[in-house]
Design a protein around this motif. Structure first.
Motif, PDB file in Angstrom:
ATOM      1  N   ILE A  92       0.855  -1.190   0.000  1.00 38.84           N
ATOM      2  CA  ILE A  92       0.000   0.000   0.000  1.00 38.84           C
ATOM      3  C   ILE A  92       0.891   1.239   0.000  1.00 38.84           C
ATOM      4  O   ILE A  92       1.719   1.411   0.896  1.00 38.84           O
ATOM      5  CB  ILE A  92      -0.911   0.017   1.247  1.00 38.84           C
ATOM      6  N   GLY A  93       0.762   2.074  -0.984  1.00 40.78           N
ATOM      7  CA  GLY A  93       1.577   3.282  -1.079  1.00 40.78           C
ATOM      8  C   GLY A  93       0.872   4.471  -0.456  1.00 40.78           C
ATOM      9  O   GLY A  93      -0.305   4.709  -0.719  1.00 40.78           O
ATOM     10  N   ILE A  94       1.584   5.175   0.406  1.00 41.33           N
ATOM     11  CA  ILE A  94       1.065   6.416   0.978  1.00 41.33           C
ATOM     12  C   ILE A  94       2.032   7.539   0.635  1.00 41.33           C
ATOM     13  O   ILE A  94       3.195   7.497   1.010  1.00 41.33           O
ATOM     14  CB  ILE A  94       0.929   6.321   2.513  1.00 41.33           C
ATOM     15  N   GLY A  95       1.551   8.513  -0.108  1.00 43.23           N
ATOM     16  CA  GLY A  95       2.387   9.654  -0.473  1.00 43.23           C
ATOM     17  C   GLY A  95       1.918  10.898   0.255  1.00 43.23           C
ATOM     18  O   GLY A  95       0.714  11.162   0.316  1.00 43.23           O
ATOM     19  N   VAL A  96       2.843  11.614   0.845  1.00 50.60           N
ATOM     20  CA  VAL A  96       2.492  12.875   1.493  1.00 50.60           C
ATOM     21  C   VAL A  96       3.264  13.996   0.803  1.00 50.60           C
ATOM     22  O   VAL A  96       4.483  13.928   0.644  1.00 50.60           O
ATOM     23  CB  VAL A  96       2.831  12.872   3.000  1.00 50.60           C
ATOM     24  N   SER A  97       2.540  14.991   0.378  1.00 50.70           N
ATOM     25  CA  SER A  97       3.133  16.107  -0.340  1.00 50.70           C
ATOM     26  C   SER A  97       2.569  17.408   0.221  1.00 50.70           C
ATOM     27  O   SER A  97       1.666  17.384   1.054  1.00 50.70           O
ATOM     28  CB  SER A  97       2.807  15.974  -1.832  1.00 50.70           C
ATOM     29  N   GLY A  98       3.122  18.520  -0.242  1.00 50.97           N
ATOM     30  CA  GLY A  98       2.604  19.812   0.186  1.00 50.97           C
ATOM     31  C   GLY A  98       1.977  20.540  -0.980  1.00 50.97           C
ATOM     32  O   GLY A  98       2.016  20.063  -2.108  1.00 50.97           O
ATOM     33  N   ASP A  99       1.418  21.693  -0.697  1.00 51.91           N
ATOM     34  CA  ASP A  99       0.804  22.458  -1.785  1.00 51.91           C
ATOM     35  C   ASP A  99       1.880  23.005  -2.720  1.00 51.91           C
ATOM     36  O   ASP A  99       1.697  23.023  -3.934  1.00 51.91           O
ATOM     37  CB  ASP A  99      -0.080  23.584  -1.235  1.00 51.91           C
ATOM     38  N   GLY A 100       3.012  23.391  -2.159  1.00 51.82           N
ATOM     39  CA  GLY A 100       4.108  23.812  -3.027  1.00 51.82           C
ATOM     40  C   GLY A 100       4.649  22.617  -3.780  1.00 51.82           C
ATOM     41  O   GLY A 100       4.868  22.654  -4.993  1.00 51.82           O
ATOM     42  N   ASP A 101       4.821  21.531  -3.058  1.00 44.97           N
ATOM     43  CA  ASP A 101       5.394  20.316  -3.619  1.00 44.97           C
ATOM     44  C   ASP A 101       4.522  19.747  -4.737  1.00 44.97           C
ATOM     45  O   ASP A 101       5.037  19.177  -5.695  1.00 44.97           O
ATOM     46  CB  ASP A 101       5.548  19.283  -2.491  1.00 44.97           C
ATOM     47  N   THR A 102       3.216  19.918  -4.625  1.00 44.85           N
ATOM     48  CA  THR A 102       2.304  19.359  -5.624  1.00 44.85           C
ATOM     49  C   THR A 102       1.818  20.390  -6.639  1.00 44.85           C
ATOM     50  O   THR A 102       1.842  20.147  -7.842  1.00 44.85           O
ATOM     51  CB  THR A 102       1.077  18.719  -4.925  1.00 44.85           C
ATOM     52  N   ALA A 103       1.414  21.570  -6.170  1.00 47.00           N
ATOM     53  CA  ALA A 103       0.756  22.517  -7.082  1.00 47.00           C
ATOM     54  C   ALA A 103       1.746  23.455  -7.768  1.00 47.00           C
ATOM     55  O   ALA A 103       1.446  23.997  -8.821  1.00 47.00           O
ATOM     56  CB  ALA A 103      -0.288  23.335  -6.333  1.00 47.00           C
ATOM     57  N   SER A 104       2.923  23.651  -7.168  1.00 46.47           N
ATOM     58  CA  SER A 104       3.908  24.508  -7.837  1.00 46.47           C
ATOM     59  C   SER A 104       4.844  23.645  -8.654  1.00 46.47           C
ATOM     60  O   SER A 104       4.531  23.282  -9.779  1.00 46.47           O
ATOM     61  CB  SER A 104       4.698  25.324  -6.806  1.00 46.47           C
ATOM     62  N   ILE A 105       5.943  23.229  -8.066  1.00 46.64           N
ATOM     63  CA  ILE A 105       6.961  22.477  -8.807  1.00 46.64           C
ATOM     64  C   ILE A 105       6.461  21.098  -9.242  1.00 46.64           C
ATOM     65  O   ILE A 105       6.915  20.549 -10.235  1.00 46.64           O
ATOM     66  CB  ILE A 105       8.242  22.359  -7.953  1.00 46.64           C
ATOM     67  N   GLY A 106       5.477  20.562  -8.528  1.00 47.93           N
ATOM     68  CA  GLY A 106       5.072  19.186  -8.778  1.00 47.93           C
ATOM     69  C   GLY A 106       3.855  18.993  -9.657  1.00 47.93           C
ATOM     70  O   GLY A 106       3.353  17.869  -9.792  1.00 47.93           O
TER      71      GLY A 106
END
Ligand SMILES: Cc1ncc(C[n+]2csc(CCOP(=O)(O)OP(=O)(O)O)c2C)c(N)n1
Ligand SMILES: Cc1ncc(C[n+]2csc(CCOP(=O)(O)OP(=O)(O)O)c2C)c(N)n1
Ligand code: SF4
Ligand code: SF4
Ligand SMILES: [Mg+2]
Ligand SMILES: [Mg+2]
Lengths: 338, 611, 611, 338
Positions: A92-106
């Protein structure tokens, strides 16, 4: 000490002590993920944690020490998870990201992991700001937000849920660190979903973006949250017995037979119609409502695992004999080389 | 002979005997016109006659309608580098007619489509107008195939004049069309028709001929991308992620092509490895690192622009000690540069790929056969050292058909390096730590996700960590860890493929080179020897260098480092490893996008030696 | 003295005279607790007393609650590098209490918050328990400020014992709080209260004292990020794009801070330059290149991870000849590494940033003052050469307050290089081509968008092009163009800042170093001289090197190249430019994330010289 | 020779001869852009062209030689345009990208240029395939598409228009290379719009993805196109005279006063409501209709130029005197440095 059905205590789901700020919304994500996995009786060894870079991306260090984890590069968590989860599709994969990490660079990897529908719980710990670099605007910061050292944001914000919906994610939810009960319920639903489960968690940064009028603050969340429903679960075994009860707006049967029961709160809303979900969001955005709950789900959507024609047994345990084709086959190949 | 007159022969029929199995042909045409099939048919047929042959495609960076050249070298002596002279020109493209005419050697043969009405201001050559349009229309082939068929006309005429055997041509077509009778017959008929016409109308003897020999005996023909893909498959590849880019796409596309045949599990009927086309190179390497970390043998392939985008992640793989293999099929840079021209210009970038003190070992295959060999060896070494390995080839080797030794089945079992599973951990009599150097060789033991042992898990990060993979900012811990990484790099010196050295009687000077330039260098060495300048040749097969390279330099008065880039990147890197020899190392660079030639090497070294 | 007894004095009162203006202080606390204000107040006050002082912050890569150290060095001789010994320790953090205690030099002074109940197993020091909690509560300051105020307690006590002047402290607070009376008074009161308590209870004489001198006369205090930002503004910066990253964010944030004051147009009331926070570094450099191409003086700032992401675009800027400036505020790598520790590890990556034969000139400021100077000079040179210039500093110089000479107003007018506008084109007596080398210096003339002359436009690309910017795959054209780019790089040798050389009587050996290590090297040179080993010192200020560096090496028996990375990256690059001197160049590297110290330099060289 | 109102012939808008395949959809984009600029009397010197990498990204080479152009990097056109257009805000930016260039590698910059609302005509020449690299799947390839050498696409496609809508673009349109008339009209509308104008042009790749059942082929486009309306324009000067005529579904007044008149075709549709646009798309996707026309427009949305507080006069012509602050100001700065 209390143990769950697989004989583990909550401590067995713990991680390193948090080095996040006292009161940081991300700490709620950590504790609710521990609770969800404990209550769902998930063996820590069956979980793999992924993250990018940011305060949010540190969260996986603080839960489930007994699970493998990879704190990758800023904005690149999804690709890492894609490669790793192929190694053993039972994990089971659990990924935790941030708004910068996902919506900006990601943004790119965020969009593409969804269209491939990689089985992954994808949590965006969304505080509208760059915490770890000390308080710059992120791409989810609302129009007009004013921050120290930064001035006012006059760009249009990126809405994670909206992006996930048109990005064809098979599971889209939103929650709020100030609503731990719902957070846990949605984590459970996501952990049981077969596909990319995007959860946009409004997770306040108490140090850099928690003023009452900020759309990512505790105060704003508390006063604007509109929870769609209450979630409860029926494990596969018991699911036959279930009857519709009053107040229930929907029953969704997941890939593994687990049933999610939604009990009406704010709206009478069925999270199975993408068009309706888009409407809901559009309205909510205009009314400045923070709609939370399970916003869209499609348990049937093909995943990247179904697509690639692969064996069920873990690739990373494949015996070396199988890894190398036969000598004869190479003779045949050579014969065709011209 | 009237017919000949009418064909505006411009030169006396040479009385000299025809030259056999030793000349070059250049075909000038436009891309997207199907000339590739024609040219491949020619070299395959020549190869089937046992004659060493090479074909090099010089094509534009677009899809259709621009000038393209294909040069075929036929060499009984097995010299297969590009030749600077061309004895036969086939001019099919009006736009480049004059240019192609000029490129022809004196006494050369100029075959051209007679619908190109341009004057031919040379009287030192023999000209053969080809009635292409006429012969095409006589072929009564379907309209939409006309353009394409025009190319088969010159195949037929050339076959006739050179004496290429019909059954060799047939075998070539049979292979190309995978035995489909209809297209084979269609093409064979055109070829015959054109050949007949030529035999009737070109009465005089042609100054160049081919004759069957057995010099190509025991060879195959393949390109490096396919070889690299096959080598990886025989190396136990389990996961490949890629993003399309010229000239590297051929490698992953060969994986796609050969997967069903080579890696379908007989029992389950499922594939044994994964291929993902990523959204870009940032994601491709991210996926490969995820897979490598999780215990899958993982490979990606790209070219300069993509390699640049992989910089940050490559540094993470180096630092977090994750085995992956990156193929860089080099094209001409800087920047987007010349996407369809060859180069060896990524050495620096590849060697130092990543911020901070990042260094990677590079494999440098020097033949298509070696692409296969290094395909499996690179994955083995990556997993043994738990680090990225980069394999650098170039467009010439990756995309062109080379005559090469058959692929050899790996002579050593697959090496997976130090991986611990449940039972291993149970039987351990010491406390395992992911970055703990138990064996003193700098290489720690690793576990991978899925391991159900409660002590198997650890947290991987690109930030500072101690021997037990715990986060650390401690200065000593940091320094010690980086020194251990360096120890692994030094160990790599002894484990990467050793150089190949070819010595000559009385040689005082040497050449160091690598990769696709090998044929040109070998040929040049023969010429130099013949002119009384014997040269020893060290073909470097990997970085970092080992002592052989230093000794080789020691033992020579001067050593020429020859490479296809501007700045002499390899020359720089190896001179750092032998400061006391630095002045002996002379950099010779060739950097115009074309393949290196023996003449250039020979002449340049002669000039240098005169100095 | 009972009071002293009760304070568990552990050592006889030293009879020796107190040491004046020459010692180091280490404050051990936790980050996010407001200790920064306290520490800045201390060094500002010391500075105001005219005493040379430096402060270095050693902090963790998180926001709140982890151990942080701040070291203050007071040196009448102006030695401002980090010192390996610390004579005064202020222990506020229980977690690091023992560690901090051990770090203290013999005869040192140990001040600690008395609520930390841990034993003190040393009798070679003097201990001063500080009743922090008690004094805080007495301060009856607002609850939520308590934590913060605890820090001001040690300021007050230390001020009292060292003899820091009250008005100096007041000036420091006045500056920090921009003259706001309320916080100034609040803090001043705490300080006074703590000072009074100390004067009453610590009766014996303190072994360290400060006294006003004028050694800091004519200096300012600033950090390199601010200086770089200001230098860029005075260099006519017009466009900045960036993406947040430690330790570089301070530079663009200083641009934001100073823009209203320095670049608001008096007439229009509008800003004269643009700042855009991009979505990542790929976009940041893309924007800067767009702006540089369009004729705006453009700058970006980043650190290792971001620099890696800029690789592909930097190669385009080099090849398409677009002036931009990239600041790389280096942190410890490889990979994410130690984001809050200093390093000089990006030299290789920065120098070769891009695929193919890409090379860039690097500016290497050696002081905060020079950050300002190179801020404007880098933009000038970028536009003169029409190429990217990279300016490399590190976390220590970028983020810490340094005592430095005041910023000097540029002594040359802004240089915009070869730009042609409408009238220029009208008056041209030759046919302009974007990449035509009219002047023979390798630098062509450029036009920029907005130019309304019908002949001004051209098409820019990262692919092959001729002198008139037309697409070209022609081998000669390609080669000639790349040679011209190389000519520009050679020209850069003569245009980048020259090294600074400090010679000593009878020196046979030399040191080459750069950047933030300058104070440590200078100090070490004094020590070495004193021990009879005079050393000449060449402070490199840019790459590529010029002949001064080669001559310097020629003139010495041995030259130590000292840098803060593992692989001796600068040592490698400069030895390539003098193969005949290569064996003389000895690489000395320091690579643990802390700032270089004079003792390390001195001892390491002594050891080397003994060999 | 016919001249437009600024005395230029169509030839003055021409570029280098196309090296694209005969019949390539991108050639239609080239010729209609030439026509649109010629008819709108736009001085070529006032236009700046941008592109990424791909066959599509070569298009700018083939129109308006007298305009500056920059063929940048794969997926990075928007950042280039952002930096360049600040240099002289009176210039008109035209960006041409491909579906791979925008939806695969370029997703991040695509999203972020829209939220900043950079004044830029952003054309996505969308053929569902990677042309220049010889026929691999792109991210817009429909589920189930089968290509030589590639097999079948089983991922969910990315819908450019949909992405643009939730990405808050202020102008969103779709067209088809097989419908040159509408293409030209939409180009004109976009050229007059003040903000990011995204035009998703279905532009068939005749060499690699033009089989009749492919959703990016001429045949499919012709048989599935549903044009929303016909567009016509009224220049600022004349706009007062305009009266509503029957069949007109909407009149939109642009920033510069130009009016766009929409004449009803398929639907009675007003392109000023994002929610309605999302609905329209959702339905169309389900019905497999290729809806074309002006799908959404908001002429009022703030652009990045309005936001950054800048002078109207071109930055790149700013006299050197203005570029450097005064010596006195530096003395003041030094005085505060401590
Ligand atoms: C390539 C790269 N650029 C920049 C950074 C610096 N950086 C670290 S975290 C971060 C942003 C974190 O913001 P977010 O993802 O919202 O997480 P948060 O800290 O707010 O939880 C940045 C820009 C980095 N680590 N890598
Ligand atoms: C960083 C990088 N990766 C890969 C490539 C190779 N490449 C060139 S064009 C292209 C895709 C083009 O597809 P699209 O954008 O749809 O344009 P089309 O050719 O289909 O019009 C790719 C992958 C490149 N130039 N740069
Ligand atoms: S800075 Fe903000 S996001 Fe980071 S840990 Fe503190 S509160 Fe959380
Ligand atoms: S390959 Fe396709 S996209 Fe490229 S030019 Fe040809 S038709 Fe157009
Ligand atoms: Mg955030
Ligand atoms: Mg395309």
């Amino acid at each position: 000490m209390k143990l769950n059905e697989i004989g583990l205590s909550k401590k067995d789901y713990g991680g390193a002590p948090s080095t996040l700020c006292r009161g940081c919304g991300h700490n709620a994500i950590v504790s609710q993920m521990i609770a969800a996995c404990y209550e769902e009786n998930i063996p820590p060894e069956k979980v793999v944690k992924f993250s990018g870079i940011g305060c949010s991306s540190k969260a996986p260090t603080y839960f489930m020490e007994r699970s493998f984890g990879f704190n990758g590069l800023h904005g690149r968590m999804p690709s890492l998870a894609t490669g790793a989860l192929f190694a053993d599709m039972s994990l089971i994969g659990i990924g935790v990201s941030g708004d910068g990490d996902t919506a900006s660079i990601g943004m790119g990897q965020f969009k593409h992991v969804m269209r491939r529908n990689l089985p992954l719980v994808y949590i965006v710990a969304n505080n509208g700001v760059y915490g770890l670099t000390k308080g710059q605007m992120s791409a989810t910061a609302e129009e007009g937000l004013t921050l120290k050292r930064q001035g006012q944001n006059l760009y249009m914000p990126i809405d994670i849920v909206w992006e996930a919906l048109v990005g064809r994610a098979s599971f889209v939810a939103r929650s709020f660190s100030g609503d731990p009960k719902q957070l846990k319920a949605l984590f459970k639903a996501a952990l049981n979903h077969h596909g990319t489960a995007v959860i946009d968690v409004i997770s306040p940064c108490v140090t850099f973006n928690n003023s009452d009028d900020s759309h990512h603050s505790y105060a704003w969340g508390k006063s604007h949250e509109v929870a769609l429903h209450e979630l409860s679960f029926v494990p596969p075994a018991k699911s036959i017995e279930v009857k519709y009860k009053k107040g229930e707006t929907a029953k969704i049967t997941l890939h593994d037979g687990t049933q999610i029961i939604l009990n009406k709160l704010a709206h009478d809303y069925k999270p199975t119609d993408r068009a309706a979900a888009l409407q809901l969001l559009e309205k909510a955005n205009r009314k400045q409502e923070l709609v939370t709950g399970l916003i869209y789900i499609n348990p049937e959507q093909k995943t990247i695992f179904d697509i690639d024609f692969l064996p069920k047994s873990p690739l990373n345990r494949m015996p070396v004999e199988k890894l190398r084709p036969s000598p004869e086959s190479l003779d045949e190949i050579n014969a065709t080389m011209f | 002979m009237p017919t000949v007159q009418s064909l505006t022969q411009t030169k006396e029929i040479p009385t000299a005997k025809p030259i056999i199995n030793d000349f070059s042909i250049t075909v000038g045409t436009v891309n997207g016109s199907g000339s590739q099939t024609a040219n491949m048919t020619l070299i395959r047929a020549l190869f089937k006659m046992g004659i060493p042959v090479s074909g090099k495609n010089v094509f534009p960076s677009n899809i259709q309608g621009l000038p393209t050249w294909y040069t075929i070298r036929v060499s009984k002596d097995g010299y297969l580098a590009r030749s600077e002279t061309t004895e036969i020109v086939i001019a099919m493209n009006p736009e480049t007619f004059a240019k192609d005419l000029n490129a022809l050697a004196p006494d050369g043969v100029f075959l051209y489509a007679d619908d190109i009405k341009q004057d031919i201001p040379r009287d030192d050559i023999i000209t053969y107008p080809m009635p292409v349009k006429k012969l095409v229309s006589e072929s009564n082939a379907p309209r939409k195939l006309r353009n394409y068929i025009a190319n088969m006309i010159y195949v037929g005429i050339l076959a006739q004049m050179l004496g290429i055997e019909t059954n060799a041509l047939h075998q070539a077509l049979d292979f190309h069309f995978k035995g489909k009778q209809k297209p084979i017959d269609l093409n064979m008929n055109i070829i015959r028709h054109a050949a007949n016409w030529a035999s009737k109308n070109y009465t005089q003897e042609f100054p160049y001929r081919v004759e069957p020999i057995d010099a190509a005996e025991g060879y195959i023909m393949a390109n490096g991308n396919t070889a690299g893909a096959l080598g990886s498959i025989y190396g136990g590849l389990q996961f490949a992620a890629w993003y399309p880019i010229t000239p590297a796409s051929g490698l992953p596309e060969a994986l796609i092509k050969y997967r069903p045949k080579l890696q379908t599990d007989p029992e389950t009927g499922k594939y044994n490895f994964v291929i993902v086309q990523a959204e870009d190179e940032l994601a491709a390497i991210g996926m490969v690192i995820g897979a490598g970390w999780a215990g899958c043998r993982a490979v990606t392939a790209t070219s300069g622009p993509g390699l640049s985008l992989m910089t940050e992640y490559a540094g993470l793989a180096y630092f977090a000690e994750i085995p992956i293999v990156i193929w860089d099929v080099q094209r001409m840079g800087p920047s987007t540069g010349l996407p369809t021209r060859t180069s060896q210009g990524d050495i620096n970038l590849a060697h130092y790929l990543g911020q901070g003190d990042t260094k990677h070992a590079l494999f440098l295959p020097g033949s298509v056969n070696e692409c296969f060999e290094f395909g499996w060896k690179s994955i083995d070494l990556a997993e043994q050292l738990q680090t990225p390995i980069l394999v650098l080839i170039d467009l010439d080797m990756g995309m062109n058909q080379w005559m090469t030794k058959p692929f050899e089945y790996p002579d050593t079992p697959i090496k997976r390096g130090k991986i611990l599973w449940e039972e291993d951990l149970d039987n351990l009599d010491w406390e395992w730590g992911r970055y703990l150097d138990k064996d003193g060789d700098g290489i720690p033991y690793r576990t991978v996700p899925g391991n159900q042992h409660p002590k198997s898990a650890y947290f991987t990060r690109g930030t500072g960590h101690d021997e037990y993979a715990k986060y650390s900012e401690d200065p000593e811990t940091w320094e010690a860890n980086l020194e251990r990484l360096n120890q692994k790099f030094e160990l790599a010196r002894t484990m990467v493929p050793k150089p190949e050295i070819i010595t000559r009687e009385g040689a005082e000077i040497g050449i160091i080179a690598f990769g696709s330039t090998d044929p040109a260098i070998r040929e040049a060495c023969d010429y130099l020897d013949a002119t009384g300048v014997p040269v020893d040749y060290l073909r470097l097969r990997a970085l970092p260098i080992n002592t052989d390279v230093i000794d080789f330099t020691h033992d020579h008065r001067r050593v020429y480092v020859i490479e296809m880039n501007r700045d002499g990147q390899l020359h720089q890197i190896i001179s750092l490893d032998m400061p006391d020899q630095a002045t002996k190392l002379t950099s010779l660079t060739y950097n115009n996008g074309l393949q290196l030639t023996a003449d250039w090497v020979k002449n340049t070294i002669m000039v240098e030696e005169m100095k």
